[in-house]
Design an enzyme around this catalytic site. Structure first.
Site, mmCIF file in Angstrom:
data_model
loop_
_atom_site.group_PDB
_atom_site.id
_atom_site.type_symbol
_atom_site.label_atom_id
_atom_site.label_comp_id
_atom_site.label_asym_id
_atom_site.label_seq_id
_atom_site.Cartn_x
_atom_site.Cartn_y
_atom_site.Cartn_z
ATOM 1 C CG ASP A 1 37.644 40.594 51.285
ATOM 2 O OD1 ASP A 1 37.224 39.456 51.091
ATOM 3 O OD2 ASP A 1 38.643 40.952 52.401
ATOM 4 C CG HIS B 1 41.446 39.404 52.916
ATOM 5 N ND1 HIS B 1 40.656 39.325 51.890
ATOM 6 C CD2 HIS B 1 43.008 39.091 52.247
ATOM 7 C CE1 HIS B 1 41.281 40.149 51.022
ATOM 8 N NE2 HIS B 1 43.068 39.287 50.654
ATOM 9 C CG ASP C 1 53.262 37.550 25.420
ATOM 10 O OD1 ASP C 1 53.441 37.567 26.068
ATOM 11 O OD2 ASP C 1 52.442 36.922 24.486
#
Lengths: 554, 554
Positions: free
Chosen positions: A193, A366, A441
């Protein structure tokens, strides 16, 4: 000569971006998928609701896809599953809470018959040639895991989203023993990460936020209104605990938070003393110092509860003089302005707002640089792939790994769609597969492309001007119109003479074309566009979209 | 009874916002204006170029306006003058550089005959009943001043934008002696810059940036490309000095920076050794370690030089492997994402980018909390008005002043248009004057209002669908059409059957109306809009703007 075996890592999303994480792990003709997330549209994707990865590679290889491993329940890791699982019938492996959140999402999409498998940290499962271990990590949502995927060519470790919290609110710290054991035995490749690689030091513990809550709740003489991410269950727990300690009842406001509280209460993830939760209609009638409202809207999202309160537009909660509003989140890049606007409006309504990053009301989920280094040193991988980050973050994370002794040629700063291929002899980029963005959309999946977006962009800047006329086929003369309709261009009542001039110019243009025996509509339209484009640019310095429409009668 | 004399402070812009600063100081029937700035449009002001304050109050009182005092040359303090000076003929008072920048701006608007008066710090001028002293302050542009405006009822101090730099790059520190002297003699009211009130401590000196530049320029083995604000002359000076020390030639790229370097070189504000500046075509042919490019685009502005370089779209400069790009600025709120995107692209082009706030490559031009406290304690005003800030900043600045002993009822957290009125007996809010935003779009000043913006918003989200038909007047039958044209809605080639269905529905609707003898166009159009709105929402979950256009023939 026997065919050489290969392991391939193919990121389909999450590289060069924060969002839509999705990674394929393949060994010869068997493969696994790690996560299937969505991302939110960039500013220039006008009208787009969400974005998912182009997963045509998965569809082309669906017969060899053995399972989907989900690291945790955030949208950027599970948000693509409602689409993917309509096209693919493949087993899902995830922890309890992750599955709980996922299933409530899938229900909204009428997907209830999925092959869901609950796993726990330290569980080991076999999927074809792969052996997968799930490893506990800390993150801003409970029940998050990293993965060790054992292949015949070696072990691939994927951290998922993680931090190392030595004093987590519930559960235990990240499973350093497992990561260390893997490192001791030898790891082929680590994917880690990169979100917070730009931050020095160590990310603070979630429990520090609880202490700050306790102080703020004690000091407030009146109501507390606390906004955070709906999925941050530990944060919600700490807010509830602070409320209980200060004899406040708690009401939850905002659809997504109501959902999460329902799911987690059912699963036993939230510890809420009987009688603490009350309805919002009850809380507004309590004395201020007995009231706490938990709500969504920490990002200033236009339709969220806190934003509506700030504009005095919420159906049930009105901000009062004396309210303390705590924003327990930091703005996600791109949301800075909407968050500050919400704060300003709350102040104007008379609230005291605690929002500064120095207030300690939020910590990240994080790992910062020191934790990232620890992860690399624990796992000691031969190869390293920084994931989950924008390009500059991947570069920084690669530099960090190099400082720790991983040689540059063993580090892959990859792009979505790259094939990173491992054999017994080494590793290399080995081509590309299809990867990209699918824009959603409304009900349309991928039907809005660059042309539509370009049109929306032009429409949003200078509006549109439509000029309509009806011609007689035999002679080409104008029998109705020209009429002009505009939207988003100028305020028509103040521009009548400019529009009348425009009509005249169109008539002249049409007359000239008739004289020159020009009858093709394409040519006529193009001449009208040119004449009007010039006319309006001179008068206004704007370039509206100009749309000539011609009809014809006998 | 004789009429009581009054001093009024009327902010027309700059409160509750960062931008369009404009303040009226009035004594009975004489008045001065401090600054006349612009602001940049909010995200929802689609297509708008800039925003200026509504200055109708000035026009209504133009006969008693004695002069405009300009504190410094930033757009948010001078950007409205090209509009204002078309409507008003009033003398301007500003320092040398401020006037230089202003006049080059006015020339672009064909305004050259203005009554410009150069002033210097410590100058004192008389304007009617007012005596105005100009006071040197430090800021991110040279030649910035604050003001002491002496009125018969007392002295009003306006800091302008300021910081206190003990080691400025040129000139001297903020004139503490003058501010202290004013405080000693007694100040009625202080208006002070609130931009950085959320930051603890002291804002760092500009010269620290120079040291960082020196290090970075020395370490770079190859070209340096440095982006900063065009108006930050001290920053440009320090970059040039670092280049000279490391034997680099300098090329300036980007229109606004070329302009500022030209103006300041002429005025003697930049110290550039002969032969240092070269053309960009020359610099690209020099060895990398002899080259430095100064450029605009530190905010990721779409058309700026650095942004074009990052997309490999600049006519003359191409990013090369080994280039060091220094972003000497921090993102203005709202620009975070475009800045990070530019950084990512520069990394992808192979550059090494120095951008982190910890790198020391940028310091702010505004005072932090300790300087703000110092200002309040030096000036010791009776009344305090925090200015130049969003609402939450004004609130924080008011809290700061209260901590320093100014009583709460003597502090005015005001709104644009408020009249803060002082008499011999005290001060109070005394009504409002017209204040607001005038949006500028191309040549249009104020002709784009809420309706146009609302239309642009809708167009930008879901596009437009136009349905055209021609009717025969006598019978109402359709003789041409219905035809459908869409823009920004769906990709038409993939939606033909949906559009054909829509035409059919329109025909049915028209037939039904004819049966019921409905002939008014307004009713016909409204029915078409309803039927199609429902149709398309069901099919797509989108709500395009639907525009029926009917023409009629005999």
């Amino acid at each position: 000569m026997p065919k050489e075996h290969k392991v391939q890592i193919i990121p389909l999303g999450g590289l060069g971006e924060i969002g839509k994480n999705m990674t394929v792990i393949r060994y010869d003709n068997q493969m696994l998928l790690v996560d299937a997330g969505l991302s939110f549209p960039e500013d220039e994707m006008l009208g787009i609701d969400i974005v998912i990865p182009d997963y045509s590679y998965l569809l082309e290889n669906k017969d060899i896809l053995l399972g989907i491993l989900v690291t945790h329940g955030h949208e950027d890791h599970i948000g693509c599953l409602p689409y993917l699982l309509k096209d693919l019938d493949v087993p899902i492996f995830a922890t309890r809470l992750t599955l709980g959140i996922l299933q409530s999402k899938l229900k909204e999409s009428n997907l209830s018959n999925i092959k869901a498998n609950v796993i726990h940290p330290r569980d080991v499962i076999k999927l074809g040639v792969f052996r997968v271990e799930f490893i506990r990590v800390n993150h801003s949502i409970p029940d998050a895991v990293g993965l060790a995927i054992h292949t015949p060519l070696g072990c691939i470790v994927h951290t998922g989203d993680f931090k190392l919290d030595h004093t987590p609110v519930s559960g235990a710290p990240l499973d350093v023993h497992k990561f260390a054991e893997l490192g001791e035995k030898g790891v082929l490749c680590l994917m880690s990460d990169s979100t917070n690689v730009e931050r020095a030091g160590f990310t603070k513990s979630e429990s520090l936020v609880g202490e700050m809550f306790d102080n703020a709740f004690r000091e407030a003489q009146d109501r507390i209104i606390l906004a955070t991410f709906a999925s941050n269950v530990h944060r919600i727990q700490q807010a509830i605990s602070a409320a209980v300690k200060t004899n406040r009842k708690v009401a939850v406001v905002g659809r997504s938070m109501v959902n999460v509280v329902a799911i987690t209460s059912e699963l036993g993830d939230l510890d809420i003393p009987e009688g603490t939760l009350v309805d919002v209609d009850e809380i507004v009638n309590l004395p201020g110092n007995q009231a706490c409202i938990l709500t969504t809207g920490s990002q200033g999202e236009p339709m969220s509860a806190l934003t509506r309160m700030s504009t005095n537009d919420h159906r049930r909660v009105e901000i009062q003089l004396g309210d303390t509003v705590i924003i327990s989140a930091s703005p996600i890049p791109g949301n800075e302005k909407s968050v500050s606007r919400t704060i300003d409006r709350l102040f104007k309504q008379g609230a005291h707002v605690i929002y500064e990053s120095v207030s300690g009301m939020h910590v990240s989920g994080h790992a910062s640089q020191e934790e990232l280094k620890l992860m690399i040193n624990m796992v000691r991988p031969k190869y390293f792939i920084p994931v989950h980050g924008e390009y500059r973050m991947l570069i920084k994370h690669a530099e960090l790994a190099e400082q720790l002794g991983i040689s540059r040629q063993n580090i892959f700063v990859a792009k979505n769609g790259d094939i990173i291929e491992f054999t017994r002899h080494g590793a290399a980029l080995a081509g590309k597969v299809t990867a990209g963005k699918i824009m959603i959309d409304g009900l349309g999946v991928g039907d809005v492309g660059n042309i539509v977006l370009r049109d929306r962009k032009q429409l949003s800047q200078d509006g549109i001007l439509i000029i309509v006329m009806t011609l007689k086929r035999s002679t080409g003369e104008i029998v109705a119109g020209p009429d002009i309709v505009t939207r988003g261009f100028v305020y028509v009542r103040e521009s009548e003479s400019m529009l009348d001039d425009a009509k005249e110019k169109v008539c002249l243009t049409m007359a000239r074309c008739r004289e020159n025996r020009i009858t093709e509509w394409a040519v006529l339209k193009s001449q009208i566009r040119d004449v009007l484009g010039k006319h309006f640019y001179e008068k206004t310095r704007r370039r509206p979209m100009i749309l000539p429409i011609i009809q014809e009668i006998e």
